[in-house]
Design a protein around this motif. Structure first.
Motif, PDB file in Angstrom:
ATOM      1  N   GLY A 181      36.553  37.745  46.519  1.00 34.40           N
ATOM      2  CA  GLY A 181      35.757  36.960  45.584  1.00 34.40           C
ATOM      3  C   GLY A 181      34.431  37.368  45.254  1.00 34.40           C
ATOM      4  N   CYS A 182      33.535  38.109  45.996  1.00 35.13           N
ATOM      5  CA  CYS A 182      32.177  38.662  45.805  1.00 35.13           C
ATOM      6  C   CYS A 182      32.313  39.611  44.823  1.00 35.13           C
ATOM      7  CB  CYS A 182      31.691  38.826  47.132  1.00 35.13           C
ATOM      8  SG  CYS A 182      31.441  37.669  48.233  1.00 35.13           S
ATOM      9  N   PHE A 183      31.254  39.737  43.785  1.00 32.82           N
ATOM     10  CA  PHE A 183      31.128  40.943  42.885  1.00 32.82           C
ATOM     11  C   PHE A 183      30.221  41.965  43.539  1.00 32.82           C
ATOM     12  CE2 PHE A 183      32.756  37.214  40.649  1.00 32.82           C
ATOM     13  CZ  PHE A 183      33.512  37.729  39.743  1.00 32.82           C
ATOM     14  N   VAL A 184      30.275  42.259  44.641  1.00 34.74           N
ATOM     15  CA  VAL A 184      29.478  43.515  45.192  1.00 34.74           C
ATOM     16  C   VAL A 184      29.870  44.695  44.554  1.00 34.74           C
ATOM     17  CG1 VAL A 184      28.889  42.111  47.212  1.00 34.74           C
ATOM     18  CG2 VAL A 184      30.740  43.436  47.001  1.00 34.74           C
ATOM     19  N   GLY A 185      28.900  45.568  44.391  1.00 36.32           N
ATOM     20  CA  GLY A 185      29.435  47.081  43.834  1.00 36.32           C
ATOM     21  C   GLY A 185      29.420  48.042  44.821  1.00 36.32           C
ATOM     22  N   ASP A 186      29.422  49.246  44.532  1.00 38.83           N
ATOM     23  CA  ASP A 186      29.921  50.230  45.611  1.00 38.83           C
ATOM     24  C   ASP A 186      28.552  50.620  46.448  1.00 38.83           C
ATOM     25  OD1 ASP A 186      32.349  50.971  44.750  1.00 38.83           O
ATOM     26  OD2 ASP A 186      31.586  52.445  42.968  1.00 38.83           O
TER      27      ASP A 186
END
Length: 617
Positions: A181-186
């Motif tokens: 559920g975390c919105f971390v990116g590449d």
């Protein structure tokens, strides 16, 4: 007493630390830490795991904890948990003749806590941000605990790639990372692959900001250590990522996929490249029998297979698995509408090591398929049949005959199963410990009486809404199942005081009881429960119209370990009864009741443990 401290004077730090490490519960450790400052210091020194909630200010809490606990290796931050600092203590009373102000007489710690509380409560938007872990909190965790090996950041939307990258650079010993559920990116995920070369477990469920670029970078960086991967609802993670996994992660043992973007190509790549695969959980509507034919050929070490909502998986794929996966022990089929008895027969004949089977909503699987399991899988210990309308009594007759080691049986909405099946299970599976039945309307007294007479090791019994079960059934259970700990007879309207009294007299280890919606149960039952079940912790008696404050008073005076009580729609229970529960049970954690039955005094005394039924709509 001072001068007579034999424990602290006689025991070295090493021995006390060893004792703390053997304590298996957090409340026990917390209690020991309150003995003295030395024990508090040693308990902090010995603790290895922290759980942090989201309320109040997790960034600040992360900083404070890093100063107090020095040997933490596992940290779990979960937005679903609640954590608040305790309220500041009341100001100390000034002695006569003292010129010091009340503010100066308060302790430094309470002063700091008060300032922190005021800071958190001030500012609407700023406060909203402080109630969720941010990159600053992640960096504080990394700086405070650089040696952590296991990190879970569950539903932390304010953690970005910057925070994850900073953490990866410091915590290079990470072995398990959960970013659900975390919105971390590449960029953040690429940094983990670059710096965390020992990573073994990775959970990327509901990480919507990721693409194949970040996943592939991580896979390339952690290829020599990665053993478990989970991906769900990530629309930009495709077969390309799985091809990278199959090409580089030769040690992979666990794969969980829930995606509409994954096809046969990706699954086949993992199956062919990862020969050590032991656990495979898939919810991929675009994966077909072609992929499972490869699973049967290459996954000789597969032990656990779970398939959910497959629309293109048929008996052909089942036969391939049965032919090749001889070590399969755990099988789950949920909403696989095109699998029939032929497919289950193929699994049963080929996978004789099966110990657990769950069939949920597979409407084409009937009696013949389950009979094959009973004939071919003697090591079965757990069986779950949910919404299986085509399975009849003869199926469980064969299970009882062939699966003597069965310990757990769950039946939900199985219209074809009745007393005959229960008698077969009772006579054949005498080691049964857990029996849960819900809305199986053909199960009545005869079947449950057989269970009570034959299954002496039963610890859990649930008969929810089995409206043919009456007092005679519980009398047999009370006589024969003295180890029973959990009982749920909610909705069994034929059960009254006679049945519940039999349980109270025969099952002294009972800890959980649900007798809700029983119109024939009254105060006599509660009195007997108080006398016979002193270990009772959870009690649900909602919709019991003949239960009153008198019976409740007798029960709580004897059941001192009670932790939860649900009492809605009980007209005989008044505010006095609610107050009795709150005042008599020192371990009480939750009371569910109508709001209008709670007095102001009870609210002041125990407002935090009261939950209200919403009736004011």
């Amino acid at each position: 007493m001072r001068g007579r401290d034999l424990i602290n004077n006689g025991l070295p730090d090493e021995l006390i630390l060893e004792i703390f490490q053997r304590l298996d519960s957090k409340p026990t450790r917390d209690a020991c830490s309150l003995v003295c400052k030395r024990w508090l210091s040693l308990e902090r020194f010995s603790r290895t795991t922290l759980r942090i909630g989201a309320s109040f200010s997790p960034d600040t809490i992360a900083t404070l904890l890093s100063r107090r606990f020095l040997h933490i290796t596992s940290i779990h931050v979960d937005e679903r948990l609640s954590l608040a600092l305790p309220p500041p203590p009341p100001p100390l009373k000034r002695k006569r003749g003292s010129n010091k102000s009340s503010s100066s007489s308060s302790s430094p710690s309470s002063s700091k806590r008060q300032k922190l509380s005021n800071k958190t409560r001030s500012g609407g938007a700023e406060n909203a941000e402080s109630c969720s872990l941010t990159d600053a909190g992640v960096i504080a965790l990394a700086n405070g605990f650089p040696r952590i090996e296991n990190l879970s950041l569950i539903w932390c939307p304010n953690v970005s790639s910057f925070g994850l990258r900073s953490l990866a650079q410091i915590c290079t010993s990470l072995r398990s990372l959960d970013l659900q559920g975390c919105f971390v990116g590449d960029q953040g995920l690429s940094a983990v692959g670059k710096f965390c070369k020992h990573l073994e477990e990775l959970n990327l469920r509901f990480c919507e900001g990721l693409t194949d670029v970040g996943v592939i970078d991580l896979v390339l960086g952690c290829a020599k250590s990665l053993k478990s991967i989970g991906v769900a609802a990530s629309a930009k993670v495709t077969d390309l990522s799985l091809e990278a996994v199959g090409s580089h992660c030769k040690l992979l043992e666990v794969l969980f996929l829930d995606s509409e973007c994954i096809h046969d190509k990706g699954v086949v790549a993992v199956v062919k490249g990862c020969r050590r695969l032991k656990s495979l959980k898939l919810q991929c509507v675009n994966v077909t029998d072609a992929a499972f034919s490869v699973v049967g050929d290459f996954c000789v070490s597969l032990e656990m297979l779970a398939l959910y909502s497959f629309q293109q998986f048929t008996d052909k794929g089942m036969k391939s698995i049965g032919k090749g996966c001889k070590n399969l022990k755990d099988l789950t089929l949920s909403d696989c509408y095109f699998v029939s008895c032929d497919g289950l027969e193929a699994i049963a004949h080929g996978c004789k090591e099966l110990t657990r089977i769950e069939i949920n909503g597979c409407h084409n699987i009937g009696t013949r398929g389950l009979e094959a399991v009973g004939k071919s899988c003697p090591r079965l210990t757990e069986l779950y049949l949910l919404y299986c309308q085509r399975i009849g009594n003869s199926a469980l007759y064969q299970i009882g005959k062939g699966c003597k080691s069965l310990e757990t049986l769950h039946l939900v909405d199985c219209a074809g199963i009745g007393d005959t099946a229960m008698c077969s299970i009772a006579k054949g599976c005498r080691n049964l410990k857990k029996l849960h039945i819900r809305r199986c309307y053909e199960v009545g007294n005869k079947g449950v009486i057989a269970i009570g007479k034959n299954c002496k090791s039963l610890t859990e019994l649930s008969l929810r809404f089995c409206d043919k079960v009456g007092d005679a059934a519980l009398v047999a259970v009370g006589k024969g199942c003295s180890f029973l700990q959990q009982l749920n007879v909610s909705g069994c309207h034929l059960i009254g005081d006679v049945g519940v009294t039999a349980i109270a007299k025969g099952c002294p280890q009972l800890t959980h009881l649900d007798i809700s919606v029983l119109q024939k149960v009254g105060d006599a039952s509660l009195s007997e429960l108080g006398d016979g079940c002193p270990m009772l912790k959870d009690l649900v008696l909602s919709h019991c119209h003949y239960v009153t404050d008198n019976g409740l008073n007798h029960l709580v005076n004897k059941c001192k370990l009670l932790e939860t009580s649900h009492m809605v729609y009980c007209p005989g229970i008044t505010s006095a009864g609610v107050a009795t529960v709150v005042s008599s049970c020192s371990h009480i954690k939750k009371v569910l009741i109508e709001k209008w039955k709670v007095s102001e005094r009870t609210i002041r005394r125990a407002g935090s443990i009261l939950s209200y039924l919403c009736m004011d709509l």
